[in-house]
Scaffold this motif. Structure first.
Motif, PDB file in Angstrom:
ATOM      1  N   ASP A  26       0.677  -0.797   0.411  1.00  0.00           N
ATOM      2  CA  ASP A  26      -0.660  -1.374   0.381  1.00  0.00           C
ATOM      3  C   ASP A  26      -1.610  -0.455   1.144  1.00  0.00           C
ATOM      4  OD1 ASP A  26       0.322  -3.462  -1.015  1.00  0.00           O
ATOM      5  OD2 ASP A  26       0.569  -4.778   0.735  1.00  0.00           O
ATOM      6  N   ASN A  84      -2.275  -0.018  -5.568  1.00  0.00           N
ATOM      7  CA  ASN A  84      -2.257  -1.068  -4.536  1.00  0.00           C
ATOM      8  C   ASN A  84      -3.381  -0.913  -3.514  1.00  0.00           C
ATOM      9  OD1 ASN A  84       0.085  -2.296  -5.620  1.00  0.00           O
ATOM     10  ND2 ASN A  84       1.366  -0.775  -4.576  1.00  0.00           N
ATOM     11  N   GLN A 108      -6.838  -1.717  -1.943  1.00  0.00           N
ATOM     12  CA  GLN A 108      -7.482  -3.028  -1.942  1.00  0.00           C
ATOM     13  C   GLN A 108      -8.994  -2.920  -1.750  1.00  0.00           C
ATOM     14  OE1 GLN A 108      -5.562  -5.366   1.076  1.00  0.00           O
ATOM     15  NE2 GLN A 108      -3.483  -4.984   0.268  1.00  0.00           N
ATOM     16  N   ASP A 167      -5.762 -10.351  -6.609  1.00  0.00           N
ATOM     17  CA  ASP A 167      -4.529 -10.862  -6.024  1.00  0.00           C
ATOM     18  C   ASP A 167      -4.862 -12.119  -5.224  1.00  0.00           C
ATOM     19  OD1 ASP A 167      -2.234 -11.362  -4.399  1.00  0.00           O
ATOM     20  OD2 ASP A 167      -1.617  -9.270  -4.642  1.00  0.00           O
ATOM     21  N   VAL A 215      -6.988  -5.384  -6.335  1.00  0.00           N
ATOM     22  CA  VAL A 215      -5.982  -4.353  -6.118  1.00  0.00           C
ATOM     23  C   VAL A 215      -5.918  -3.437  -7.334  1.00  0.00           C
ATOM     24  CG1 VAL A 215      -3.543  -3.901  -5.644  1.00  0.00           C
ATOM     25  CG2 VAL A 215      -4.652  -5.936  -4.688  1.00  0.00           C
TER      26      VAL A 215
END
Length: 408
Positions: A4, A43, A45, A123, A130
């Motif tokens: 992440d 991934n 954000q 998400d 994401v």
């Protein structure tokens, strides 16, 4: 490293390499060094979709390509965006238009079927957008970084520039003159950060917003009152895809009656404009039996295109029970001529002598500067010669006298 990532993670300068397939046998590599913080990663954000768009747009600016939004899916329950896709502006191919065969100067093909993209989805657990798909490679050359600020997705009118544009508009400064002044203040057109079309679109959007929240309510109330007082009152509005008003047409009972008596010859004039808002005020005019001006219909236009004029002329015919004039006089506007041929094919379309003389004064006025003037020279061709042969003979004489054979 954790899968992440966020846009505030590692900041290291690395080269981005894009493979450009120019042909089957030739591959060109374009290397633009950029910071890793501008490089999309799976991934990664974002708090909002707009933040993701701005991030990919900044990445495109560094690499050398323009972006656009391909789609955005919304939840039917909440209305929030669930997935969104951003692509290179050269993605796909332009759809062929059947009218292209009639186009003298067709637009150049700018799309190359580029597959570069970035896709995001919401998400729910994290409450973030994401990145779940990212394609880095392009199939076209990149734009050098010194020129990327003029790409379509990079052009912006800043708050300070917007204030200057509005002040120039409110002061009655023509659009072209205002753009030229601001370009010189910025050090040239290459430094201003937007084009004349962007400035025009900005003013049109602002005018539409003002109409939506201000004048629209007043106009709708006026139309409502007039319709209650006189059922013959006719009005209609045109909305764009965002349900914002673009064009308005209305005609009261007096106009409709006058058109029934004196509507064989109509003048359509769009030269009236309110200086403050710069909204073209269009009028359908004619003469009554006392040679007095008679109004047949009025309109406020915000998008002077062929489609808008076609809607306006069609609304005029609806108000007049489908009766088209025998002759209509307009200015030398190509979009207007196209709309008239479509909506009123049997109506004879003529050009207004005032507009003809104004255009002649603008383009060839210097040729007749040392004589009695362009009006005295050209007026005889408008009013003195009824026979076509006489007209052609005298026209050739005039061209030879002023040594402009082949130039006019």
């Amino acid at each position: 490293m954790d899968n992440d990532l966020s846009i505030n993670d590692v900041r290291t300068s690395v080269p981005i390499v894009a493979e450009i397939n120019i042909s089957e046998n030739l591959v060109v590599e374009v290397v633009n060094p950029i910071d890793i913080e501008f490089t999309p990663k799976l991934n990664m954000q974002f708090d909002t979709e707009d933040e993701a768009y701005d991030f990919y747009n900044a990445y495109g600016s560094k690499v050398g390509f323009s972006i656009r939004k391909d789609y955005a899916n919304k939840s039917p329950k909440t209305g929030n965006i669930t997935t969104s896709k951003f692509v290179c502006s050269k993605q796909g191919f332009r759809v062929k238009d059947k009218r292209d065969i009639h186009t003298r100067k067709p637009r150049a093909e700018t799309r190359t079927g580029c597959g570069a993209l970035m896709q995001i989805r919401y998400d729910r657990k994290k409450g973030k957008y994401v990145i779940y798909n990212f394609v880095e490679s392009h199939n076209h050359p990149m734009i050098i970084e010194e020129c990327t600020h003029m790409m379509s997705s990079q052009r912006r009118i800043s708050v300070a520039q917007a204030i200057d544009v509005e002040l120039a508009c409110q002061s009655g400064v023509p659009l072209g003159n205002a753009f030229e002044l601001m370009s010189r203040q910025a050090g040239g057109r290459q430094s201003i950060g937007y084009t004349k079309v962007d400035q025009q679109n900005f003013l049109r959007t602002r005018r539409q917003s003002e109409l939506e929240y201000g004048e629209k309510t007043w106009l709708m109330n006026y139309f409502k009152i007039q319709s209650c007082e006189n059922p013959s009152f006719f009005h209609t509005v045109q909305l764009d895809s965002d349900e914002m008003i673009t064009n308005i047409f209305w005609a009261d009972s007096r106009m409709i009656i006058d058109y029934g008596h004196f509507g064989d010859v109509v003048t359509f004039d769009t030269t009236y404009k309110l200086v403050q808002s710069n909204r073209p005020f269009a009028a359908f005019l004619g003469l009554n039996h006392h040679r007095e001006t008679a109004f047949f219909g009025l309109a406020l236009t915000y998008d002077e295109t062929a489609n808008s004029f076609a809607w306006l002329f069609d609304s005029f015919l609806n108000a007049m029970s489908g009766k088209a004039p025998q002759t209509i006089l307009t200015n030398q506007d190509g979009a207007m001529a196209k709309a008239l041929a479509q909506v009123m094919p049997r109506t004879r379309h003529l050009l207004c002598t005032w507009h003809i003389m104004a255009n002649a004064q603008k383009h060839v006025g210097t040729i007749f500067r040392n004589d009695e003037g362009i009006k005295s020279v050209l007026s005889q061709f408008m009013y003195c010669y009824d026979d076509e042969d006489d007209f052609c003979i005298q026209w050739d004489v005039m061209l030879r006298d002023y040594n402009v054979v082949g130039n006019i």
